[in-house]
Write a protein that holds these residues in place. Structure first.
Motif, PDB file in Angstrom:
ATOM      1  N   GLY A 209      58.108  50.724  67.265  1.00  0.00           N
ATOM      2  CA  GLY A 209      58.357  51.383  65.988  1.00  0.00           C
ATOM      3  C   GLY A 209      58.929  52.776  66.070  1.00  0.00           C
ATOM      4  N   LEU A 210      59.313  53.219  67.263  1.00  0.00           N
ATOM      5  CA  LEU A 210      59.861  54.559  67.406  1.00  0.00           C
ATOM      6  C   LEU A 210      61.371  54.569  67.199  1.00  0.00           C
ATOM      7  N   ALA A 211      61.899  55.756  67.020  1.00  0.00           N
ATOM      8  CA  ALA A 211      63.345  55.908  66.844  1.00  0.00           C
ATOM      9  C   ALA A 211      64.047  55.835  68.195  1.00  0.00           C
ATOM     10  N   TYR A 212      65.339  55.584  68.151  1.00  0.00           N
ATOM     11  CA  TYR A 212      66.167  55.519  69.349  1.00  0.00           C
ATOM     12  C   TYR A 212      67.021  56.783  69.381  1.00  0.00           C
ATOM     13  N   ARG A 213      66.969  57.494  70.504  1.00  0.00           N
ATOM     14  CA  ARG A 213      67.657  58.782  70.594  1.00  0.00           C
ATOM     15  C   ARG A 213      69.115  58.611  70.992  1.00  0.00           C
ATOM     16  N   ILE A 214      69.988  59.313  70.291  1.00  0.00           N
ATOM     17  CA  ILE A 214      71.402  59.376  70.653  1.00  0.00           C
ATOM     18  C   ILE A 214      71.847  60.833  70.612  1.00  0.00           C
ATOM     19  N   PHE A 215      72.883  61.131  71.358  1.00  0.00           N
ATOM     20  CA  PHE A 215      73.475  62.461  71.328  1.00  0.00           C
ATOM     21  C   PHE A 215      74.645  62.456  70.349  1.00  0.00           C
ATOM     22  N   ASP A 216      74.562  63.290  69.327  1.00  0.00           N
ATOM     23  CA  ASP A 216      75.591  63.359  68.288  1.00  0.00           C
ATOM     24  C   ASP A 216      75.814  61.968  67.697  1.00  0.00           C
ATOM     25  N   HIS A 217      76.982  61.384  67.910  1.00  0.00           N
ATOM     26  CA  HIS A 217      77.292  60.060  67.361  1.00  0.00           C
ATOM     27  C   HIS A 217      76.865  58.932  68.286  1.00  0.00           C
ATOM     28  N   GLY A 218      76.513  59.242  69.526  1.00  0.00           N
ATOM     29  CA  GLY A 218      76.055  58.201  70.461  1.00  0.00           C
ATOM     30  C   GLY A 218      77.150  57.360  71.068  1.00  0.00           C
ATOM     31  N   GLU A 219      78.397  57.808  70.937  1.00  0.00           N
ATOM     32  CA  GLU A 219      79.523  57.019  71.441  1.00  0.00           C
ATOM     33  C   GLU A 219      80.384  57.832  72.411  1.00  0.00           C
ATOM     34  N   TYR A 220      79.745  58.537  73.310  1.00  0.00           N
ATOM     35  CA  TYR A 220      80.481  59.329  74.292  1.00  0.00           C
ATOM     36  C   TYR A 220      81.022  58.478  75.439  1.00  0.00           C
ATOM     37  N   ASN A 221      80.344  57.380  75.761  1.00  0.00           N
ATOM     38  CA  ASN A 221      80.777  56.621  76.947  1.00  0.00           C
ATOM     39  C   ASN A 221      80.586  55.125  76.736  1.00  0.00           C
ATOM     40  N   THR A 256      82.348  41.770  77.058  1.00  0.00           N
ATOM     41  CA  THR A 256      82.105  41.090  75.784  1.00  0.00           C
ATOM     42  C   THR A 256      81.257  41.986  74.884  1.00  0.00           C
ATOM     43  N   PRO A 257      81.249  41.706  73.570  1.00  0.00           N
ATOM     44  CA  PRO A 257      80.430  42.512  72.650  1.00  0.00           C
ATOM     45  C   PRO A 257      78.948  42.500  73.004  1.00  0.00           C
ATOM     46  N   ASP A 258      78.478  41.457  73.681  1.00  0.00           N
ATOM     47  CA  ASP A 258      77.070  41.371  74.054  1.00  0.00           C
ATOM     48  C   ASP A 258      76.759  42.133  75.339  1.00  0.00           C
ATOM     49  N   ASN A 259      77.773  42.758  75.949  1.00  0.00           N
ATOM     50  CA  ASN A 259      77.526  43.404  77.230  1.00  0.00           C
ATOM     51  C   ASN A 259      78.277  44.716  77.434  1.00  0.00           C
ATOM     52  N   THR A 260      79.300  44.988  76.664  1.00  0.00           N
ATOM     53  CA  THR A 260      80.061  46.223  76.811  1.00  0.00           C
ATOM     54  C   THR A 260      79.672  47.151  75.676  1.00  0.00           C
ATOM     55  N   VAL A 261      78.950  48.206  75.990  1.00  0.00           N
ATOM     56  CA  VAL A 261      78.323  48.994  74.930  1.00  0.00           C
ATOM     57  C   VAL A 261      78.441  50.495  75.166  1.00  0.00           C
ATOM     58  N   THR A 262      78.313  51.233  74.080  1.00  0.00           N
ATOM     59  CA  THR A 262      78.055  52.666  74.128  1.00  0.00           C
ATOM     60  C   THR A 262      76.534  52.837  74.104  1.00  0.00           C
ATOM     61  N   LEU A 263      76.078  54.082  74.215  1.00  0.00           N
ATOM     62  CA  LEU A 263      74.643  54.337  74.112  1.00  0.00           C
ATOM     63  C   LEU A 263      74.121  53.884  72.754  1.00  0.00           C
ATOM     64  N   LYS A 264      74.846  54.188  71.703  1.00  0.00           N
ATOM     65  CA  LYS A 264      74.420  53.759  70.367  1.00  0.00           C
ATOM     66  C   LYS A 264      74.476  52.244  70.256  1.00  0.00           C
ATOM     67  N   GLY A 265      75.472  51.637  70.900  1.00  0.00           N
ATOM     68  CA  GLY A 265      75.573  50.177  70.864  1.00  0.00           C
ATOM     69  C   GLY A 265      74.384  49.517  71.528  1.00  0.00           C
ATOM     70  N   ALA A 266      73.887  50.094  72.627  1.00  0.00           N
ATOM     71  CA  ALA A 266      72.697  49.557  73.286  1.00  0.00           C
ATOM     72  C   ALA A 266      71.493  49.673  72.366  1.00  0.00           C
ATOM     73  N   GLY A 267      71.395  50.796  71.646  1.00  0.00           N
ATOM     74  CA  GLY A 267      70.295  50.960  70.695  1.00  0.00           C
ATOM     75  C   GLY A 267      70.376  49.976  69.550  1.00  0.00           C
ATOM     76  N   GLN A 268      71.579  49.795  69.013  1.00  0.00           N
ATOM     77  CA  GLN A 268      71.751  48.834  67.931  1.00  0.00           C
ATOM     78  C   GLN A 268      71.346  47.431  68.376  1.00  0.00           C
ATOM     79  N   MET A 269      71.650  47.105  69.634  1.00  0.00           N
ATOM     80  CA  MET A 269      71.278  45.811  70.188  1.00  0.00           C
ATOM     81  C   MET A 269      69.753  45.651  70.199  1.00  0.00           C
ATOM     82  N   MET A 270      69.042  46.731  70.556  1.00  0.00           N
ATOM     83  CA  MET A 270      67.579  46.677  70.559  1.00  0.00           C
ATOM     84  C   MET A 270      67.036  46.443  69.159  1.00  0.00           C
TER      85      MET A 270
END
Length: 365
Positions: A209-221, A256-270
């Motif tokens: 139930g905790l938040a997922y941390r990102i830096f700024d927009h979470g799409e640096y890499n 693929t979309p299920d494996n190539t992610v940004t930091l925010k993308g990994a969080g969204q997946m969770m």
């Protein structure tokens, strides 16, 4: 984009870069490697250093399945009782002791040495030196002394841009192999992008139930992580493969979309996997840079704070540096997270769990 201070201009440029890179990858086909087992052994003895870790638990059984004779240098004889090592020879010893490694190689004619060695606490400079460099060099010297036919070093994609202590030592090992500093020895270097557990370290926080941390927009890499089973198969494909001698092989998982992610993308997946609405903890990179600078200054007079400063640097590194490599395998990060869905995870702050090093990672799947 410099690793030090990120400006407002860098923020928007990085986000655009990441989005464009992901679009190109999803529309592209990686043809550098052909996925699938290539080559079988005939009982050749293969010593695995670091074989009791996350990758080793997939690599050792794969070696046995493919006809090789895997040997694992382990601190405990009881390792033999674990199912992954049923078909392996266990030599009791410690890779940080040169004599133990030499004895393991000399116990019988050894064709290949594979090093998976990596410190469990990447913010511990002394452990990194002992494990990521000294212990690996023990393996190289033992291999040279006993005419081993190939040394395979499992390095780190970060060696292309070494910012962290383990990466610097891994790059040093690579240079010593290439320069034959310890004697003539055929070598192969594998540089994996990242492993699924590293991108799932906060899965328990999200599930709890905790938040997922990102830096700024979470799409640096952008990163395309690789499954340990796929990496194990890839490594065994290189065993005594003349085409891999003297080569550095970067490798990652599917584009693929299920494996190539940004930091925010990994969080969204969770959040998708756990069925939660996204809840972000946004930290500005400017604020994070100030924390790093302050703790770095304090770390010069406090041994306790120095590792914390390094942890902050590491968190930033993994959030801003691309790790994209040619594809091998078909397993995806989303599939891995799906296996974590029904697990129970401990509570507690990430800083508290960080003290345990890579033990915080869900590495038993």
């Amino acid at each position: 984009m410099a690793f030090s201070t990120i400006t407002n201009l860098d923020v928007s440029a990085a986000q655009q870069h990441s989005r464009e890179l992901i679009t190109r990858l999803h529309a592209s086909e990686s043809t550098t490697y052909v996925t699938g087992p290539a080559g079988t052994g005939n009982g050749e003895r293969v010593l695995v250093l670091g074989g009791t870790g996350y990758i080793g638990r997939a690599l050792v059984p794969e070696l046995a399945r493919r006809g090789y004779r895997p040997v694992v240098l382990a601190r405990k004889a009881e390792t033999k009782n674990e199912p992954e090592y049923a078909d392996a020879e266990i030599v009791v010893g410690d890779a940080t002791r040169a004599a133990d490694v030499l004895n393991a190689v000399a116990a019988a004619p050894t064709d290949v040495v594979i090093s998976l060695l990596s410190g469990r606490k990447p913010n511990d400079a002394e452990e990194c030196r002992e494990v990521d460099h000294e212990a690996v060099v023990n393996g190289i010297k033992a291999a040279v002394a006993h005419d081993v036919k190939q040394f395979i070093q499992i390095s780190d994609f970060g060696a292309y841009r070494p910012e962290l202590i383990p990466q610097v030592y891994k790059l040093q090992v690579e240079g010593e192999l290439m320069g034959q500093h310890h004697g003539a020895l055929p070598w192969t270097i594998v540089r994996p992008t990242a492993y699924f557990p590293y991108l799932s370290a906060t899965f328990g926080d999200v599930k709890n139930g905790l938040a997922y941390r990102i830096f700024d927009h979470g799409e640096y890499n952008v990163v395309n992580p690789i499954a340990r089973e796929d990496l194990a198969e890839f490594i065994v494909n290189q065993v005594l493969n003349q085409d891999s001698f003297g080569r550095v092989l970067p490798v990652g998982g599917p584009w693929t979309p299920d494996n190539t992610v940004t930091l925010k993308g990994a969080g969204q997946m969770m959040f998708d996997v756990t069925g939660r609405d996204p809840q972000w903890e946004v930290v500005t990179m400017k604020t994070w840079d100030k924390k790093i600078a302050r703790l770095t200054r304090l770390g010069k007079v406090s041994k306790q704070l120095k590792p914390v400063a390094f942890y902050l640097e590491a968190a930033k590194y993994w959030s801003v540096v691309d790790h994209v490599a040619p594809v091998y395998g078909e397993r995806t990060l989303r599939e891995f997270m799906g296996k974590l869905k029904d697990r129970e995870f401990p509570t507690g702050s990430f800083r508290e769990r960080m003290k345990n090093g890579t033990n915080v990672m869900p590495t038993d799947i």
